[in-house]
Design a protein around this motif. Structure first.
Motif, PDB file in Angstrom:
ATOM      1  N   ARG A 194       0.895  -1.299   0.070  1.00  0.00           N
ATOM      2  CA  ARG A 194      -0.018   0.149   0.060  1.00  0.00           C
ATOM      3  C   ARG A 194       0.866   1.180  -0.138  1.00  0.00           C
ATOM      4  O   ARG A 194       0.223   2.238  -0.168  1.00  0.00           O
ATOM      5  N   GLU A 220       0.857   3.501  -2.961  1.00  0.00           N
ATOM      6  CA  GLU A 220      -0.451   4.117  -3.225  1.00  0.00           C
ATOM      7  C   GLU A 220      -0.336   5.485  -2.413  1.00  0.00           C
ATOM      8  O   GLU A 220      -0.613   6.526  -3.013  1.00  0.00           O
ATOM      9  N   ASP A 221      -0.137   5.366  -1.146  1.00  0.00           N
ATOM     10  CA  ASP A 221      -0.312   6.383  -0.177  1.00  0.00           C
ATOM     11  C   ASP A 221       1.115   7.166   0.271  1.00  0.00           C
ATOM     12  O   ASP A 221       1.091   8.121   0.951  1.00  0.00           O
ATOM     13  N   ARG A 274       0.426   4.810   8.963  1.00  0.00           N
ATOM     14  CA  ARG A 274      -1.124   4.709   8.489  1.00  0.00           C
ATOM     15  C   ARG A 274      -1.618   4.666   9.876  1.00  0.00           C
ATOM     16  O   ARG A 274      -3.032   4.893   9.904  1.00  0.00           O
TER      17      ARG A 274
END
Length: 135
Positions: free
Chosen positions: A40, A43-44, A51
């Motif tokens: 992930r 993506e971020d 997170r």
């Protein structure tokens, strides 16, 4: 095999530490996974710790598990002409940037496990004392 278990086997094999320290290797592997990019992250742009908590881990430092380190001893432990540092082995990360270390001098003498938590540490990331003890 689960990713954490594979990481622990790899870490312990590389460092050459005895099996009695598997718990420390497991916590160390989980800490590294939480502070390393995952799928992930592309993506971020955030690691799992960021997170989950909403902010980056300011105290993360990449230190190899099982490597040699010298830690500053407490003033009351030092006599006039004794060394101010002692050799240790990195077993993990503690709070606020401190490291958890095995006091190598005590371990070599009688096999006792004396753990030290210190921020005053000099790490030798290429030296792995347990590998040298086996040979």
């Amino acid at each position: 095999m689960a990713p954490l278990e594979a990481a622990v086997r790899s870490i312990m094999g590389h460092a050459g530490v005895p099996a009695t320290f598997w718990g420390y290797a497991c916590v160390y592997a989980a800490y590294c996974m939480a502070n390393s990019p995952d799928k992930r992250s592309a993506e971020d742009g955030k690691v799992p710790h960021e997170r989950f908590y909403g902010e980056p881990n300011r105290h993360y430092q990449a230190v190899p598990f099982g490597c040699q380190a010298h830690f500053l001893r407490e003033k009351h432990e030092i006599e006039k002409f004794q060394a101010q540092t002692s050799p240790g082995v990195v077993l993990g990360h503690a709070q606020l940037g401190a490291l958890t270390l095995l006091d190598l001098a005590a371990y070599k003498v009688d096999g006792s496990v004396h753990l030290v938590t210190s921020r005053d540490v000099r790490v030798a990331p290429d030296i792995f004392p347990f590998r040298e003890l086996d040979t």
